[in-house]
Design a protein around this motif. Structure first.
Motif, short mmCIF file in Angstrom:
data_model
loop_
_atom_site.label_atom_id
_atom_site.label_comp_id
_atom_site.label_asym_id
_atom_site.label_seq_id
_atom_site.Cartn_x
_atom_site.Cartn_y
_atom_site.Cartn_z
N PRO A 46 -20.50 -6.88 -0.63
CA PRO A 46 -21.66 -7.09 0.71
C PRO A 46 -22.22 -8.70 0.62
O PRO A 46 -22.52 -8.86 -0.74
CB PRO A 46 -22.28 -5.88 0.36
CG PRO A 46 -22.30 -5.09 -0.60
CD PRO A 46 -21.27 -5.89 -0.94
N GLU A 47 -22.12 -9.50 1.12
CA GLU A 47 -23.09 -10.73 1.10
C GLU A 47 -22.21 -11.79 0.76
O GLU A 47 -23.62 -12.38 -0.20
CB GLU A 47 -24.41 -10.21 1.33
CG GLU A 47 -24.58 -9.65 2.01
CD GLU A 47 -26.72 -8.97 1.93
OE1 GLU A 47 -27.19 -8.72 3.29
OE2 GLU A 47 -27.12 -9.62 0.34
N SER A 48 -21.60 -11.55 -0.30
CA SER A 48 -20.46 -12.00 -1.06
C SER A 48 -19.79 -13.76 -0.47
O SER A 48 -19.51 -13.39 0.48
CB SER A 48 -19.85 -12.07 -1.97
OG SER A 48 -18.78 -11.17 -1.36
N THR A 49 -20.28 -15.24 -1.28
CA THR A 49 -19.12 -15.65 -0.89
C THR A 49 -18.32 -15.49 -1.03
O THR A 49 -17.26 -16.46 0.50
CB THR A 49 -19.52 -17.21 -1.46
OG1 THR A 49 -18.50 -16.98 -3.15
CG2 THR A 49 -21.29 -17.94 -2.10
N LEU A 50 -17.33 -14.97 -1.39
CA LEU A 50 -16.34 -13.87 -0.59
C LEU A 50 -16.04 -13.81 0.43
O LEU A 50 -14.78 -14.06 0.96
CB LEU A 50 -14.96 -13.56 -1.74
CG LEU A 50 -15.62 -13.48 -3.46
CD1 LEU A 50 -15.26 -12.75 -4.64
CD2 LEU A 50 -15.10 -14.70 -3.52
N MET A 51 -16.54 -13.20 1.20
CA MET A 51 -16.93 -12.25 2.12
C MET A 51 -16.56 -13.29 2.67
O MET A 51 -16.18 -12.99 4.09
CB MET A 51 -17.70 -11.35 2.08
CG MET A 51 -17.50 -9.95 1.58
SD MET A 51 -16.66 -8.84 2.65
CE MET A 51 -17.33 -8.98 4.64
N MET A 52 -17.46 -14.65 3.02
CA MET A 52 -17.94 -15.25 3.92
C MET A 52 -16.10 -16.40 3.66
O MET A 52 -15.94 -16.90 4.85
CB MET A 52 -18.95 -16.51 3.29
CG MET A 52 -20.08 -15.47 3.15
SD MET A 52 -21.54 -16.15 2.05
CE MET A 52 -22.92 -15.29 2.20
N LEU A 53 -15.98 -16.16 2.85
CA LEU A 53 -14.80 -17.00 3.11
C LEU A 53 -13.23 -16.33 3.51
O LEU A 53 -12.45 -17.13 3.84
CB LEU A 53 -14.03 -17.21 1.55
CG LEU A 53 -12.22 -18.44 0.90
CD1 LEU A 53 -12.77 -19.12 -0.25
CD2 LEU A 53 -11.42 -16.62 1.19
N ILE A 54 -13.30 -15.48 3.21
CA ILE A 54 -12.31 -14.40 4.42
C ILE A 54 -12.73 -14.64 5.48
O ILE A 54 -12.20 -14.20 6.68
CB ILE A 54 -11.67 -13.21 3.37
CG1 ILE A 54 -12.98 -12.21 3.60
CG2 ILE A 54 -11.19 -13.05 2.02
CD1 ILE A 54 -12.69 -10.99 3.17
N SER A 55 -14.18 -14.34 5.54
CA SER A 55 -14.25 -14.39 7.78
C SER A 55 -13.76 -15.43 7.90
O SER A 55 -14.66 -15.75 9.22
CB SER A 55 -16.16 -13.66 7.23
OG SER A 55 -16.35 -12.64 6.61
N ALA A 56 -14.25 -16.78 6.88
CA ALA A 56 -13.20 -17.85 7.70
C ALA A 56 -12.24 -18.05 9.01
O ALA A 56 -11.52 -18.89 9.47
CB ALA A 56 -14.01 -18.89 6.62
N PHE A 57 -11.70 -17.67 6.98
CA PHE A 57 -10.06 -17.32 7.68
C PHE A 57 -9.82 -16.81 8.91
O PHE A 57 -8.49 -16.98 8.96
CB PHE A 57 -9.52 -16.75 6.09
CG PHE A 57 -8.17 -16.78 6.15
CD1 PHE A 57 -7.68 -18.33 5.90
CD2 PHE A 57 -6.58 -15.40 6.21
CE1 PHE A 57 -5.89 -18.30 6.44
CE2 PHE A 57 -5.67 -16.11 6.49
CZ PHE A 57 -5.41 -17.10 5.78
#
Length: 341
Positions: free
Chosen positions: A300-311
Motif C-alpha cells: 500500500p502507498e508504494s511508488t509501485l502502486m502509483m505506477l500501475i495506477s498510472a497504467f
C-alpha cells in the motif's frame, strides 16, 4: 494526489512467505483496461493472452548476496550492511544497522578480515558510502560472506536462494529481485517463443529506493533514488520491429517498464543506451512504450502502486486489489501475479 489515495488494508496472512513449488502455478489476475473487468486465472494461462508477433521485455538483473554481517574493528557489536548501489572503484552506497555504529571514518571487517571496509561518508538520507578493501573478485567474496537480501516482510528462511532469482537472471547487481519475473519457467519461455513471441531483455539493477515508503502526503513531493539501466542494440531492434509491425509490447515488471519509459521517445521507439534513471511514474503519466504489463501485488502507498495506477487507473487498480484480497491471492515478492491488458 495524496499518498492515502493508494492505501488498502491487507490481512497479514496474505503476505506470501515462500515461493510455490512450481513457479508458473501462481494465480494470475487479469485486468482489462478497456472495461475494468477482472478475470481469475493461473500464470501458465498467460499463453492465451499473448499473440504471435508480440514481444515481452524482461529485466535480466541478478540479485547479489548483498546482506553482510560484520563489526567495527576493535568492537564486537554486530553491524549489518546492505549493499544498494555500486558507485565504482570499490565504493557502494549502503544501508547500515545500527547506524550510530557506522559514522564517517569507521573501519569495518567481515569474515575474519576476508573483507574490510571504510565508511567514507554519511548521506543526507542516512545511507552510507562505504569503500571495500579485498583481494580477488568482489562478487566471489560476496558469494562466500553475503546472504540474500529478502524483504523484511518475509519472515521465513529461504532454503534455495535461486528461488529469489528469475530463471533468466544474468547480470549481477540488484539488491532486490524483479519479482514479476519469478513466475516464469524455462518451459513457459520456450512455449512463448514457439508461439511466435519475441523475448527481449533489459537490465535495471534494482535498489531499495524503488520500494521505500512514500513519506510525503503529496506524492509529487517524493524523490526517487536513481538506478542503473542498460539496453543493448538487439533488444532495441526487437522492440522497435514489434511496434512497427503492429505487435504489442509487454513489460514484465515495473523495473522493465521504468527502463523502457526512460529510454523511449514520444513515438515509443527505443535505442541502445545505458545510464541512471530516477523516473517516478504516477497517475497522469502517459506511457509511450508499453501496451500490456505483468506485475506482482504491491505494498500500500508504494511508488509501485502509483505506477500501475498510472497504467490503468487508480479506481481500476483499487477494485482489482479488493477482489484479490477477497479471493485470498498471495501478495508481495513471493505472491501471485497480475496482468494489465
Amino acid at each position: 494526489m495524496k499518498k492515502s489515495d493508494f492505501y488498502f488494508d491487507l490481512p497479514e496472512r496474505l503476505i506470501a512467505q515462500h515461493p510455490l513449488v512450481q513457479r508458473d502455478a501462481s494465480r494470475l489476475l487479469v485486468l482489462d483496461r478497456k472495461d475494468g473487468s477482472v478475470t481469475h486465472r493461473h500464470f501458465h494461462d498467460l499463453l492465451e493472452y499473448v499473440q504471435p508477433g508480440d514481444c515481452m521485455v524482461f529485466n535480466n538483473s541478478r540479485v547479489i548476496p548483498a546482506r553482510l554481517m560484520g563489526h567495527a574493528v576493535g568492537h564486537t557489536t554486530p553491524i549489518e550492511v546492505l549493499l544498494l548501489t555500486d558507485k565504482g572503484n570499490g565504493v557502494w552506497e549502503c544501508l547500515t544497522r545500527p547506524g550510530r555504529k557506522t559514522r564517517e571514518g569507521v573501519e569495518l571487517t567481515f569474515g575474519d578480515g576476508l573483507l574490510t571496509a571504510t565508511v567514507e561518508s554519511v548521506q543526507p538520507d542516512g545511507n552510507r558510502l562505504i569503500r571495500f578493501h579485498y583481494n580477488g573478485i568482489f562478487l566471489e567474496i560476496l558469494e562466500k560472506l553475503g546472504t540474500m537480501p529478502l524483504p523484511p516482510y518475509i519472515k521465513e528462511k529461504l532454503d534455495d536462494p535461486e528461488r529469489y532469482q528469475t530463471v533468466y537472471s544474468k547480470t549481477p547487481g540488484s539488491a532486490a529481485a524483479p519479482t514479476a519475473g519469478l513466475h516464469f519457467t524455462k518451459e513457459l519461455l520456450a512455449a512463448l517463443e514457439a508461439k511466435g513471441v519475441k523475448l527481449a531483455f533489459v537490465t535495471l539493477h534494482v535498489g531499495l529506493g524503488t520500494f521505500r515508503p512514500v513519506k510525503e502526503d503529496e506524492i509529487t513531493d517524493h524523490i526517487m533514488h536513481s538506478e542503473f539501466y542498460m539496453m543493448d542494440e538487439q533488444t532495441a531492434q526487437i522492440i522497435n520491429q514489434t511496434r512497427a509491425s503492429g505487435g504489442k509490447v509487454w513489460g514484465v515488471g515495473t523495473t522493465a517498464c521504468r527502463t523502457m519509459e526512460t529510454i523511449a521517445d514520444e513515438g515509443g521507439c527505443v535505442r541502445a543506451q545505458s545510464g541512471w534513471t530516477d523516473i517516478f511514474i504516477y497517475p497522469g503519466y502517459r506511457f509511450k512504450s508499453i501496451d500490456h504489463m505483468i506485475t506482482n501485488f504491491h505494498l500500500p502507498e508504494s511508488t509501485l502502486m502509483m505506477l500501475i495506477s498510472a497504467f490503468a487507473s487508480r479506481e481500476m487498480i483499487m477494485n482489482a486489489y479488493h477482489q484479490a484480497i477477497e479471493e485470498e491471492y498471495r501478495f508481495f515478492s513471493f505472491g501471485d501475479s497480475m496482468t494489465i491488458l
